[in-house]
Design a protein around this motif. Sequence first.
Motif, PDB file in Angstrom:
ATOM      1  N   ILE A 115       0.869  -1.176   0.000  1.00 15.46           N
ATOM      2  CA  ILE A 115       0.000   0.000   0.000  1.00 15.46           C
ATOM      3  C   ILE A 115       0.904   1.223   0.000  1.00 15.46           C
ATOM      4  O   ILE A 115       2.003   1.200   0.559  1.00 15.46           O
ATOM      5  CB  ILE A 115      -0.965   0.045   1.208  1.00 15.46           C
ATOM      6  CG1 ILE A 115      -0.208  -0.121   2.530  1.00 15.46           C
ATOM      7  CG2 ILE A 115      -2.052  -0.993   1.110  1.00 15.46           C
ATOM      8  CD1 ILE A 115      -1.040   0.217   3.737  1.00 15.46           C
ATOM      9  N   ARG A 168      -8.445  -6.100  -1.728  1.00 19.04           N
ATOM     10  CA  ARG A 168      -9.103  -4.890  -2.219  1.00 19.04           C
ATOM     11  C   ARG A 168     -10.027  -4.296  -1.144  1.00 19.04           C
ATOM     12  O   ARG A 168     -10.042  -3.095  -0.905  1.00 19.04           O
ATOM     13  CB  ARG A 168      -9.889  -5.220  -3.496  1.00 19.04           C
ATOM     14  CG  ARG A 168     -10.097  -4.013  -4.376  1.00 19.04           C
ATOM     15  CD  ARG A 168     -10.448  -4.403  -5.801  1.00 19.04           C
ATOM     16  NE  ARG A 168     -11.624  -5.253  -5.868  1.00 19.04           N
ATOM     17  CZ  ARG A 168     -11.675  -6.395  -6.552  1.00 19.04           C
ATOM     18  NH1 ARG A 168     -10.635  -6.820  -7.215  1.00 19.04           N
ATOM     19  NH2 ARG A 168     -12.778  -7.118  -6.586  1.00 19.04           N
ATOM     20  N   LYS A 227      -7.918  -2.570   1.483  1.00 16.28           N
ATOM     21  CA  LYS A 227      -7.369  -1.288   1.007  1.00 16.28           C
ATOM     22  C   LYS A 227      -8.454  -0.206   0.981  1.00 16.28           C
ATOM     23  O   LYS A 227      -8.203   0.934   1.365  1.00 16.28           O
ATOM     24  CB  LYS A 227      -6.786  -1.458  -0.397  1.00 16.28           C
ATOM     25  CG  LYS A 227      -5.453  -2.168  -0.431  1.00 16.28           C
ATOM     26  CD  LYS A 227      -4.983  -2.245  -1.879  1.00 16.28           C
ATOM     27  CE  LYS A 227      -3.580  -2.808  -1.985  1.00 16.28           C
ATOM     28  NZ  LYS A 227      -3.161  -2.944  -3.386  1.00 16.28           N
ATOM     29  N   ARG A 285      -8.409   3.212   3.225  1.00 15.16           N
ATOM     30  CA  ARG A 285      -8.510   4.530   2.601  1.00 15.16           C
ATOM     31  C   ARG A 285      -9.624   5.351   3.266  1.00 15.16           C
ATOM     32  O   ARG A 285      -9.522   6.556   3.407  1.00 15.16           O
ATOM     33  CB  ARG A 285      -8.833   4.361   1.116  1.00 15.16           C
ATOM     34  CG  ARG A 285      -7.948   5.199   0.229  1.00 15.16           C
ATOM     35  CD  ARG A 285      -8.160   4.804  -1.223  1.00 15.16           C
ATOM     36  NE  ARG A 285      -7.273   3.741  -1.649  1.00 15.16           N
ATOM     37  CZ  ARG A 285      -7.628   2.710  -2.412  1.00 15.16           C
ATOM     38  NH1 ARG A 285      -8.881   2.570  -2.812  1.00 15.16           N
ATOM     39  NH2 ARG A 285      -6.748   1.817  -2.770  1.00 15.16           N
TER      40      ARG A 285
END
Length: 300
Positions: free
Chosen positions: A141, A238, A241, A245
């Motif tokens: 990341i 996914r 992540k 975020r």
Amino acid sequence: MKILKELSRKEFREKFGTADQCLNYLADSKWQLGYVCFKCKNEFYCKGKKKFNRRCTRCGYDESPTANTLFHKLKFGIENAFEMAYDIATSKKGANSIWLAERHGVKQMTAWLFRRKVQEAMKSSEKHPLENEVHVDEFEIGTPQKGEQGRSKSEKKIRIVIALEHRNGKPGRGYAKVIEDYSSKSLGVIFNTHIKSDAKITTDGWSGYKPLIKKYPEFEQKLSDKGQNFKMLHIQIRNFKNWLRGVHSYCNKEYINQYIQEYFFRFNRLNFRGSILEKLLARMIATKPTTYKSIKYNAT
Ligand SMILES: [Zn+2]
């Protein structure tokens, strides 16, 4: 007190809406196996200075329900702390400290520090390693550095290794860890900590996994085939992540592990949502207080 199903906010506030309700819950949980004086281990007490306090009949130590727990010395009301824990435990997208601060009328730093305490309680006990079919992979990341907008050249890459159980074509439990590099020594940490030695392990063809094969009798390396062979794992990467975020815009490497702990504490309890708050509160009561001084304030 048993909470059998996931509480709606209305139900939560009926149970934990006042400081007295929260303190009563803390006292019940903390001394559920009987009172033992924290200082001298005496088992007899009388009423303490405040409503839910207990005072040792031998040494006179007056203990509040929050003492020696992560709820000690809060800078805001205990009922707010309970609701922040509820928000963090139940929010689907993750509750970031800006949102928590606004919602509970505290400074962002205060919300961030409390969130760190909650994350502390969410740390894996490492007592329940993954078993049966387990897929392992690594990913990166990028975290933009403080004061910079979006992606930039100085974006720092953080490497993470993830392990996920496969249960009849569905994801089971999972764990992840920040690693320094992709060497077998670094990759091996998640195997040693979170995977049973008789698990059926699958990784891609990366040479860093090769030295681990001899430790695990059922170890298979498969070509990734552009991710086709690790579809379920890649969906979870996914999801992680996206969640990350949403909860922070900048994060120091040393805190990523805490976010990982928070994510997987919830992820591993998706089938037990009804007891997630109760589990979290129990851990917060059993975890020794962290002083605000020992936590470096860093970001969102
Ligand atoms: Zn005592």
